[in-house]
Design a protein around this motif. Structure first.
Motif, PDB file in Angstrom:
ATOM      1  N   SER A   1      38.469  35.870  32.255  1.00  0.00           N
ATOM      2  CA  SER A   1      38.209  37.242  32.656  1.00  0.00           C
ATOM      3  C   SER A   1      37.664  38.054  31.485  1.00  0.00           C
ATOM      4  CB  SER A   1      39.488  37.884  33.170  1.00  0.00           C
ATOM      5  OG  SER A   1      39.271  39.249  33.421  1.00  0.00           O
ATOM      6  N   VAL A   2      38.261  37.890  30.314  1.00  0.00           N
ATOM      7  CA  VAL A   2      37.842  38.638  29.143  1.00  0.00           C
ATOM      8  C   VAL A   2      36.422  38.241  28.731  1.00  0.00           C
ATOM      9  CG1 VAL A   2      38.320  38.974  26.684  1.00  0.00           C
ATOM     10  CG2 VAL A   2      40.174  39.042  28.330  1.00  0.00           C
ATOM     11  N   SER A   3      36.028  36.996  28.990  1.00  0.00           N
ATOM     12  CA  SER A   3      34.708  36.537  28.571  1.00  0.00           C
ATOM     13  C   SER A   3      33.588  37.079  29.446  1.00  0.00           C
ATOM     14  CB  SER A   3      34.663  34.998  28.594  1.00  0.00           C
ATOM     15  OG  SER A   3      34.692  34.537  29.933  1.00  0.00           O
ATOM     16  N   GLY A   4      33.940  37.850  30.499  1.00  0.00           N
ATOM     17  CA  GLY A   4      32.914  38.442  31.332  1.00  0.00           C
ATOM     18  C   GLY A   4      32.619  37.658  32.599  1.00  0.00           C
ATOM     19  N   GLN A   5      33.245  36.512  32.794  1.00  0.00           N
ATOM     20  CA  GLN A   5      33.048  35.758  34.017  1.00  0.00           C
ATOM     21  C   GLN A   5      33.759  36.478  35.157  1.00  0.00           C
ATOM     22  OE1 GLN A   5      31.116  32.998  34.228  1.00  0.00           O
ATOM     23  NE2 GLN A   5      30.629  33.475  32.116  1.00  0.00           N
ATOM     24  N   PRO A   6      33.249  36.355  36.386  1.00  0.00           N
ATOM     25  CA  PRO A   6      33.920  37.014  37.508  1.00  0.00           C
ATOM     26  C   PRO A   6      35.302  36.423  37.758  1.00  0.00           C
ATOM     27  CG  PRO A   6      32.157  35.581  38.279  1.00  0.00           C
ATOM     28  CD  PRO A   6      32.087  35.600  36.780  1.00  0.00           C
ATOM     29  N   HIS A   7      36.194  37.252  38.289  1.00  0.00           N
ATOM     30  CA  HIS A   7      37.533  36.787  38.640  1.00  0.00           C
ATOM     31  C   HIS A   7      37.426  35.741  39.732  1.00  0.00           C
ATOM     32  CE1 HIS A   7      39.168  39.959  36.290  1.00  0.00           C
ATOM     33  NE2 HIS A   7      38.727  40.907  37.080  1.00  0.00           N
ATOM     34  N   ALA A   8      38.277  34.733  39.686  1.00  0.00           N
ATOM     35  CA  ALA A   8      38.357  33.764  40.770  1.00  0.00           C
ATOM     36  C   ALA A   8      38.968  34.462  41.968  1.00  0.00           C
ATOM     37  CB  ALA A   8      39.219  32.575  40.356  1.00  0.00           C
ATOM     38  N   ARG A   9      38.344  34.340  43.113  1.00  0.00           N
ATOM     39  CA  ARG A   9      38.844  34.967  44.335  1.00  0.00           C
ATOM     40  C   ARG A   9      39.124  33.891  45.362  1.00  0.00           C
ATOM     41  NH1 ARG A   9      40.373  39.452  42.131  1.00  0.00           N
ATOM     42  NH2 ARG A   9      38.748  40.910  41.684  1.00  0.00           N
ATOM     43  N   ALA A  10      40.238  34.007  46.027  1.00  0.00           N
ATOM     44  CA  ALA A  10      40.620  33.046  47.049  1.00  0.00           C
ATOM     45  C   ALA A  10      40.093  33.550  48.384  1.00  0.00           C
ATOM     46  CB  ALA A  10      42.126  32.892  47.085  1.00  0.00           C
ATOM     47  N   SER A  11      39.281  32.745  49.061  1.00  0.00           N
ATOM     48  CA  SER A  11      38.687  33.184  50.321  1.00  0.00           C
ATOM     49  C   SER A  11      39.704  33.239  51.450  1.00  0.00           C
ATOM     50  CB  SER A  11      37.528  32.280  50.700  1.00  0.00           C
ATOM     51  OG  SER A  11      37.999  30.959  50.904  1.00  0.00           O
ATOM     52  N   ASP A  12      40.821  32.556  51.311  1.00  0.00           N
ATOM     53  CA  ASP A  12      41.822  32.535  52.374  1.00  0.00           C
ATOM     54  C   ASP A  12      43.026  33.413  52.030  1.00  0.00           C
ATOM     55  OD1 ASP A  12      42.437  31.768  54.938  1.00  0.00           O
ATOM     56  OD2 ASP A  12      43.556  30.001  54.311  1.00  0.00           O
ATOM     57  N   LEU A  13      42.812  34.377  51.155  1.00  0.00           N
ATOM     58  CA  LEU A  13      43.883  35.286  50.748  1.00  0.00           C
ATOM     59  C   LEU A  13      43.388  36.719  50.918  1.00  0.00           C
ATOM     60  CD1 LEU A  13      46.718  35.447  49.256  1.00  0.00           C
ATOM     61  CD2 LEU A  13      45.370  35.888  47.203  1.00  0.00           C
ATOM     62  N   TYR A  14      44.134  37.510  51.651  1.00  0.00           N
ATOM     63  CA  TYR A  14      43.869  38.947  51.709  1.00  0.00           C
ATOM     64  C   TYR A  14      44.652  39.573  50.563  1.00  0.00           C
ATOM     65  CZ  TYR A  14      44.526  43.822  52.790  1.00  0.00           C
ATOM     66  OH  TYR A  14      44.586  45.191  52.680  1.00  0.00           O
ATOM     67  N   TYR A  15      44.038  40.501  49.853  1.00  0.00           N
ATOM     68  CA  TYR A  15      44.740  41.177  48.770  1.00  0.00           C
ATOM     69  C   TYR A  15      44.195  42.587  48.616  1.00  0.00           C
ATOM     70  CZ  TYR A  15      40.493  39.782  46.425  1.00  0.00           C
ATOM     71  OH  TYR A  15      39.170  39.596  46.122  1.00  0.00           O
ATOM     72  N   THR A  16      45.061  43.483  48.204  1.00  0.00           N
ATOM     73  CA  THR A  16      44.631  44.842  47.908  1.00  0.00           C
ATOM     74  C   THR A  16      44.293  44.926  46.427  1.00  0.00           C
ATOM     75  OG1 THR A  16      46.876  45.597  47.388  1.00  0.00           O
ATOM     76  CG2 THR A  16      46.133  45.814  49.697  1.00  0.00           C
ATOM     77  N   ASP A  17      43.549  45.947  46.080  1.00  0.00           N
ATOM     78  CA  ASP A  17      43.345  46.235  44.664  1.00  0.00           C
ATOM     79  C   ASP A  17      44.689  46.633  44.064  1.00  0.00           C
ATOM     80  OD1 ASP A  17      40.587  45.801  44.721  1.00  0.00           O
ATOM     81  OD2 ASP A  17      40.178  47.893  45.277  1.00  0.00           O
ATOM     82  N   ILE A  18      44.776  46.604  42.757  1.00  0.00           N
ATOM     83  CA  ILE A  18      45.954  47.117  42.066  1.00  0.00           C
ATOM     84  C   ILE A  18      45.887  48.638  42.230  1.00  0.00           C
ATOM     85  CG2 ILE A  18      47.123  47.336  39.845  1.00  0.00           C
ATOM     86  CD1 ILE A  18      45.712  44.624  39.108  1.00  0.00           C
ATOM     87  N   THR A  19      46.803  49.184  43.017  1.00  0.00           N
ATOM     88  CA  THR A  19      46.694  50.553  43.488  1.00  0.00           C
ATOM     89  C   THR A  19      47.825  51.425  42.966  1.00  0.00           C
ATOM     90  OG1 THR A  19      45.738  49.685  45.528  1.00  0.00           O
ATOM     91  CG2 THR A  19      46.536  51.950  45.596  1.00  0.00           C
TER      92      THR A  19
END
Length: 156
Positions: free
Chosen positions: A14-32
């Motif tokens: 994440s720190v290196s600028g690569q996109p976060h890994a996202r799970a396509s079968d997981l619903y998630y909210t932003d850190i709110t």
């Protein structure tokens, strides 16, 4: 130990600028950021939260678990997210597996690694769980400026 290394690698990616890994079968909210009026438990007063097993390693470093790895299970979901705020906030994150109308696999183990600038965090199962084909996970932290987490869900 192995999963702690994965968490460190996830943060480095994440720190290196690569996109976060996202799970396509997981619903998630932003850190709110939440207030007492917008907390999950206020909006869902009839929900029962089951606290996950919790191990605090040092200030702000917490591991939440439910279940255990079993022979034949596999990694179903790996998800990482991070957030920071200009001033301290109370925050929540809600995750659900499976996302949408897909059919889940039988869950064997859930591990969530949290790093927060707060002294503590909370991890709860609000629906489903180990031995079932669905789960809803609520993460909380109060008075924090930063919150990073990585979730591993295993099943067969």
């Amino acid at each position: 130990m192995f999963h702690l290394i994965c968490l460190v690698l996830g943060i480095i990616v994440s720190v290196s600028g690569q996109p976060h890994a996202r799970a396509s079968d997981l619903y998630y909210t932003d850190i709110t950021a939440v207030t007492d009026d917008t907390r999950y438990t206020t909006l869902n007063p009839d929900i029962t939260l089951n606290e996950m097993n919790k191990v605090k390693h040092s200030k702000g470093n917490v591991v939440f678990t439910s279940g255990n790895r079993t022979a034949g299970d596999r990694l179903i979901v790996n998800h990482y997210d991070d957030g920071s705020f200009p001033s301290v906030q109370d925050i929540e994150v809600l995750m659900s597996y499976p996302a949408g109308t897909s059919t889940g696999v039988t869950l064997t183990c859930i591990e969530v690694y949290v790093d927060t600038s707060a002294d503590d965090a909370g991890g709860y199962l609000s629906k489903g769980g180990i031995g079932q084909t669905n789960v809803e996970i609520l993460l909380t932290s109060n008075v924090t400026r930063s919150f990073n987490y990585e979730t591993f869900i295993y099943g067969y």
